[in-house]
Design a protein around this motif. Structure first.
Motif, PDB file in Angstrom:
ATOM      1  N   ARG A  54     -15.221  -8.760  13.501  1.00 47.05           N
ATOM      2  CA  ARG A  54     -15.684  -9.684  12.456  1.00 47.05           C
ATOM      3  C   ARG A  54     -16.749 -10.630  12.985  1.00 47.05           C
ATOM      4  O   ARG A  54     -17.776 -10.842  12.330  1.00 47.05           O
ATOM      5  CB  ARG A  54     -14.524 -10.547  11.961  1.00 47.05           C
ATOM      6  CG  ARG A  54     -13.662  -9.864  10.952  1.00 47.05           C
ATOM      7  CD  ARG A  54     -12.564 -10.824  10.567  1.00 47.05           C
ATOM      8  NE  ARG A  54     -11.534 -10.109   9.846  1.00 47.05           N
ATOM      9  CZ  ARG A  54     -10.963 -10.576   8.746  1.00 47.05           C
ATOM     10  NH1 ARG A  54     -11.316 -11.757   8.263  1.00 47.05           N
ATOM     11  NH2 ARG A  54     -10.047  -9.880   8.136  1.00 47.05           N
ATOM     12  N   ARG A 110     -19.962  -8.794  13.543  1.00 45.89           N
ATOM     13  CA  ARG A 110     -20.595  -8.465  12.269  1.00 45.89           C
ATOM     14  C   ARG A 110     -21.270  -9.701  11.653  1.00 45.89           C
ATOM     15  O   ARG A 110     -22.391  -9.641  11.160  1.00 45.89           O
ATOM     16  CB  ARG A 110     -19.498  -7.975  11.321  1.00 45.89           C
ATOM     17  CG  ARG A 110     -19.946  -6.986  10.272  1.00 45.89           C
ATOM     18  CD  ARG A 110     -18.739  -6.561   9.444  1.00 45.89           C
ATOM     19  NE  ARG A 110     -17.983  -5.456  10.022  1.00 45.89           N
ATOM     20  CZ  ARG A 110     -16.682  -5.245   9.804  1.00 45.89           C
ATOM     21  NH1 ARG A 110     -15.957  -6.068   9.072  1.00 45.89           N
ATOM     22  NH2 ARG A 110     -16.083  -4.207  10.342  1.00 45.89           N
ATOM     23  N   ASP A 111     -20.555 -10.853  11.715  1.00 45.39           N
ATOM     24  CA  ASP A 111     -21.060 -12.071  11.085  1.00 45.39           C
ATOM     25  C   ASP A 111     -22.061 -12.823  11.954  1.00 45.39           C
ATOM     26  O   ASP A 111     -22.699 -13.768  11.475  1.00 45.39           O
ATOM     27  CB  ASP A 111     -19.894 -13.024  10.744  1.00 45.39           C
ATOM     28  CG  ASP A 111     -18.874 -12.349   9.839  1.00 45.39           C
ATOM     29  OD1 ASP A 111     -19.232 -11.309   9.243  1.00 45.39           O
ATOM     30  OD2 ASP A 111     -17.731 -12.832   9.747  1.00 45.39           O
ATOM     31  N   GLY A 136     -16.667  -1.607  15.943  1.00 41.69           N
ATOM     32  CA  GLY A 136     -16.157  -1.066  14.685  1.00 41.69           C
ATOM     33  C   GLY A 136     -14.647  -1.153  14.627  1.00 41.69           C
ATOM     34  O   GLY A 136     -13.979  -1.341  15.647  1.00 41.69           O
ATOM     35  N   ARG A 188     -24.238   4.968  12.067  1.00 40.24           N
ATOM     36  CA  ARG A 188     -24.578   3.879  12.984  1.00 40.24           C
ATOM     37  C   ARG A 188     -24.673   4.366  14.422  1.00 40.24           C
ATOM     38  O   ARG A 188     -25.056   3.621  15.311  1.00 40.24           O
ATOM     39  CB  ARG A 188     -23.545   2.750  12.863  1.00 40.24           C
ATOM     40  CG  ARG A 188     -23.638   2.053  11.497  1.00 40.24           C
ATOM     41  CD  ARG A 188     -22.483   1.108  11.277  1.00 40.24           C
ATOM     42  NE  ARG A 188     -22.495  -0.005  12.211  1.00 40.24           N
ATOM     43  CZ  ARG A 188     -21.421  -0.765  12.487  1.00 40.24           C
ATOM     44  NH1 ARG A 188     -20.277  -0.510  11.901  1.00 40.24           N
ATOM     45  NH2 ARG A 188     -21.512  -1.760  13.327  1.00 40.24           N
TER      46      ARG A 188
END
Ligand SMILES: [Zn+2]
Length: 409
Positions: free
Chosen positions: A277, A280-281, A322, A363
Motif C-alpha cells: 500500500r 503504491r501510494d 504486489g 507490469r
C-alpha cells in the motif's frame, strides 16, 4: 567448516554510524537498524573460490559467526533451484525458476536465519532464545536451539496450523500460545528483549539473525553460474528475507562476483499488505489492523522499521510490489503442485500468486528469467482433506475405470 568470517562491524542504515561487532540491536546515535559489513576487497580478491564445504555454512566467510564451534546446523541450505517449464508455458514466461525452501530441516527459509540466530546466541554466551511466531519461525528457532543445547521460549499464534503447533510442541518444552495476532504481542516482547533475559530471535531488529537468509542470494548466484535471474519475487512480512536477499546480491556485485543484481519484487498477502500500500501510494507505511490470512507467515500488519527499509530498497531499485488474495494464493498452490509437482505452503506460494497478478496486469516483462522464492513446504498446510469415501472394485470395474481415466476405452 573452518572458514574465517569476514564480518568487520555493524553500520547504521539511517545515519551511517559504525559500531564494533557485538550483540547490539540498534544504533547508539539514532536508534536506526544496523546491518553487518564485511571485507569486500578480500571477497573481490579471492572470488567465489573462498567458499568451501556444503549447505549454509559454505557461506561462513560472509556470515557473522566467527567460531566454527558455534555454527549450529541441521543440514539447512543447498535447496533446489527448479526449472518450471510447464508453468512457464502456461503463464507465457520465457523462463520460470523456483527457489524451493521446503527441503530445509523444518521446511522453511527460516532455518537459514535460525542457524545464524542461534549461532549468535552461542557466540554471545546466552543460555536461552525466544521468538514470537505465527508458526514457522517458532518451530525453526526451537529446533535449532535444541540442537545447540539452549532453552527456547516460543510464543506461538493461536491460529497457527496444527502441524506447526505439533512441531513446536515437540521441539521446545516452553511453548506459549498467545491471543491475538503477531502485532499485538511483538511490541511487549520487543520491550523485554532490552532486559537481555534471552537472545532475540525475532525478525524486527537482530542483524545476526537476518544474515542467515542472505545465503539465498549466494545460492541463487552459484546455481546460475553467477548469472542470476533478471527478476526475483520474494515474500515480505516484516521484510527479513527481502532485505537479506538484496544485501547478498549487493555484496556480490560490489565484490565483482556478479555483473548485475536481479530486480527484487516484494510479495505480500492482500490481507497484510502495509508495504504494498505504501509503495503504491508513494507515502510512508501505515500500520494495519489485520485478521487471518492463509499465508500465515506473512501476517504482519505493522512491519516496523524493517518495513520502511523494504520500502526504501523498492524505491531505490525502482522495483515492484504486489499482493494477492487468499483464494489466489490457494489457487497458485494447487496449480504449482499440478504443473510442476512442487508442494509449497500458502506462505510460500504467495510469491507465485503475486507474479501471476503482475503478469496479468502487464507490469512485468515475460521475456525475462523470473524466479519465485517458495519459502515453505506444503506439508504443514492445514485444510480439509479430499473425500475419503472409498470404492470397492472387482477386476472388470477396475479395468474400466483405468481405461476411462486414461482415455483408452
Ligand atoms: Zn544511526
Amino acid at each position: 567448516m573452518k572458514a574465517e568470517s569476514l564480518a568487520q562491524g555493524l553500520v547504521c542504515i539511517d545515519c551511517g554510524a559504525a559500531h564494533a561487532l557485538g550483540y547490539r540491536l540498534e544504533c547508539e546515535r539514532c536508534r536506526g537498524l544496523l546491518e553487518l559489513r564485511y571485507d569486500i576487497p578480500r571477497l573481490a580478491k579471492t572470488g567465489p573460490a573462498i567458499l568451501a564445504g556444503r549447505g549454509l555454512w559454505r557461506y561462513a566467510p560472509v556470515l557473522p559467526i566467527a567460531d566454527p564451534a558455534h555454527r549450529v546446523t541441521l543440514g539447512e541450505g543447498e535447496t533446489p533451484l527448479l526449472e518450471c517449464p510447464h508453468l512457464a508455458k502456461e503463464l507465457g514466461v520465457r523462463r520460470l525458476l523456483a527457489k524451493f525452501e521446503g527441503p530445509n530441516p523444518t521446511g522453511t527459509v527460516k532455518d537459514r536465519s535460525s542457524a545464524t540466530a542461534v549461532g549468535a546466541a552461542l557466540q554471545f554466551g546466552y543460555a536461552a532464545t525466544s521468538v514470537v511466531s505465527s508458526g514457522n519461525a517458532g518451530s525453526s528457532i526451537a529446533a535449532y536451539s535444541a540442537r545447540a543445547g539452549l532453552r527456547s521460549l516460543i510464543f506461538a499464534y493461536e491460529r497457527a496450523s496444527a502441524p506447526k503447533l505439533l512441531h513446536m510442541a515437540a521441539t521446545t518444552a516452553d511453548l506459549i500460545i498467545y491471543k491475538g495476532v503477531y502485532d499485538d504481542l511483538i511490541p511487549l516482547w520487543d520491550g523485554l528483549v532490552e532486559e537481555r533475559l534471552f537472545f532475540d530471535c525475532g525478525a524486527s531488529r537482530n542483524a545476526y539473525k537476518q544474515e542467515g537468509k542472505k545465503t539465498l542470494a549466494y545460492e541463487l548466484a552459484e546455481q546460475t553460474a553467477f548469472a542470476p535471474p533478471d527478476v526475483v519475487v520474494a515474500p515480505v512480512a516484516v521484510g527479513e528475507t527481502f532485505i537479506a536477499t538484496a544485501r547478498g546480491f549487493r555484496e556480490m556485485r560490489e565484490a565483482g562476483w556478479i555483473a548485475k543484481a536481479p530486480l527484487l519484487v516484494a510479495a505480500q498477502a492482500a490481507r497484510a499488505n502495509a508495504v504494498v500500500r505504501a509503495f503504491r501510494d508513494g507515502g510512508a507505511i501505515v500500520p494495519l489492523k489485520i485478521g487471518y490470512t492463509v499465508a500465515e507467515g506473512l501476517a504482519a500488519g505493522n512491519p516496523g522499521k524493517k518495513g520502511a527499509w523494504v520500502l526504501r530498497l523498492l524505491r531505490e531499485q525502482r522495483s515492484l510490489a504486489g499482493d494477492a488474495e487468499d483464494d489466489e494464493i490457494l489457487a497458485a498452490q494447487r496449480r504449482l503442485a499440478r504443473t510442476e509437482g512442487i508442494w509449497a505452503g500458502p506462505t510460500g506460494v504467495a510469491t507465485l500468486a503475486v507474479l501471476i497478478r503482475l503478469l496479468a496486469e502487464k507490469r512485468l516483462d515475460p521475456a525475462q528469467t523470473i524466479c519465485v522464492v517458495l519459502s515453505e513446504t506444503g506439508l504443514k498446510t492445514e485444510a480439509e482433506p479430499p473425500s475419503r469415501s472409498g470404492t470397492a472394485f472387482d477386476a472388470d470395474a477396475l479395468r474400466r475405470l483405468v481405461r476411462e481415466r486414461l482415455g483408452t476405452t
